[in-house]
Write an enzyme that holds these catalytic residues in place. Structure first.
Site, short mmCIF file in Angstrom:
data_model
loop_
_atom_site.label_atom_id
_atom_site.label_comp_id
_atom_site.label_asym_id
_atom_site.label_seq_id
_atom_site.Cartn_x
_atom_site.Cartn_y
_atom_site.Cartn_z
N HIS A 1 3.96 -2.09 3.10
CA HIS A 1 4.00 -0.75 2.49
C HIS A 1 5.38 -0.55 1.86
CE1 HIS A 1 0.98 -0.67 5.69
NE2 HIS A 1 0.36 0.29 5.01
N HIS B 1 -5.32 9.05 0.62
CA HIS B 1 -5.25 8.15 1.78
C HIS B 1 -6.28 8.57 2.84
CE1 HIS B 1 -3.65 5.60 5.04
NE2 HIS B 1 -3.10 4.90 4.07
N ASP C 1 0.83 -1.21 0.00
CA ASP C 1 0.00 0.00 0.00
C ASP C 1 0.86 1.26 0.00
OD1 ASP C 1 -2.02 -1.83 0.30
OD2 ASP C 1 -2.80 -1.00 2.17
N ASP C 2 0.21 2.38 -0.33
CA ASP C 2 0.74 3.74 -0.14
C ASP C 2 1.80 4.15 -1.16
OD1 ASP C 2 -0.92 3.70 2.02
OD2 ASP C 2 0.62 4.01 3.54
#
Length: 239
Positions: free
Chosen positions: A206, A119, A64-65
């Protein structure tokens, strides 16, 4: 008729043996044992049946991210060297900053998914604002890769009821949260995965941390040694 009954009996015996074999923890031991027993019981004619039944356990590495200008490239290098496909859930604002990395993900066979633009926690937004966060990022992914995404991971795992119907996307959650963003410790991340991994695991990480990239590649090597097939998350959700 008698021969047919014998064949049926042999198949049933092999099925029972396989069921017992699946209780073992080591996939390689399961496969070797079942094949040997099948040879002893039924001969070469049953080997194909056994091998088709002994599928490798599967797991998905998800990130993620990203994409992250510092570390995502190194992660992609490591995955390519190992011929492993992963799943990336991207932030719209970072797509705009790193379009080449997004294109590379697509070209190298990884799943490219949505993680909203900013986000945000979707269940705290209005329906209109939640759709805007998702659709803006979808459009960026499409403009960058030529592929419109079908999967998204909601930040914090927070999903609005029936939102999937309004944006026509499937939310993707996880079974193992490595807490890599919190611990930022390579060995601790690896330990978390090894203690909890099982067939069908979806591992959350991440790709904005050096320790995560190091841990992810070591986890990949370890799981492959244990007989796991590492796949994109859609292969687990929609086999």
């Amino acid at each position: 008729m008698k021969k047919r009954k014998v064949c049926v009996l042999l198949i049933l015996i092999v099925a029972v043996v396989l069921a017992v074999g699946w209780m073992r923890t080591d996939p390689e031991v399961r496969c070797t044992s079942a094949r040997a027993i099948a040879e002893n019981i039924a001969g070469q004619g049953m080997i194909c049946l056994v091998e088709q039944s002994m599928e490798h356990p599967k797991a998905a590495l998800t990130f993620d991210d990203g994409p992250d200008a510092r570390y995502t490239g190194a992660l992609l290098d490591g995955l390519r060297a190992r011929n492993i496909k992963a799943s990336f859930f991207l932030l719209g604002e970072k797509i705009e900053q790193n379009p080449d990395l997004v294109r590379r993900m697509q070209e190298e066979g990884h799943l490219v998914g949505n993680h909203t633009y900013h986000h945000v926690q979707l269940d705290k937004l209005s329906d209109a604002k939640a759709r805007e966060e998702i659709l803006k990022t979808n459009n960026l992914i499409y403009e960058t890769t030529g592929i419109y995404p079908q999967y998204m991971r909601p930040p914090f795992g927070a999903w609005k009821k029936n939102l999937e119907l309004r944006v026509e996307m499937m939310p993707v959650f996880w079974t193992i949260d490595t807490l890599d963003w919190k611990v930022q410790n390579t060995e601790q991340i690896i330990k978390t995965v090894e203690e909890r991994v099982k067939d069908g695991a979806i591992i959350l990480m991440h790709d904005e941390y050096k320790t995560t990239v190091e841990a992810a590649l070591k986890v990949a090597d370890s799981l492959k040694e244990k007989g796991y097939e590492l796949v994109t998350v859609d292969e687990l959700i929609m086999p």
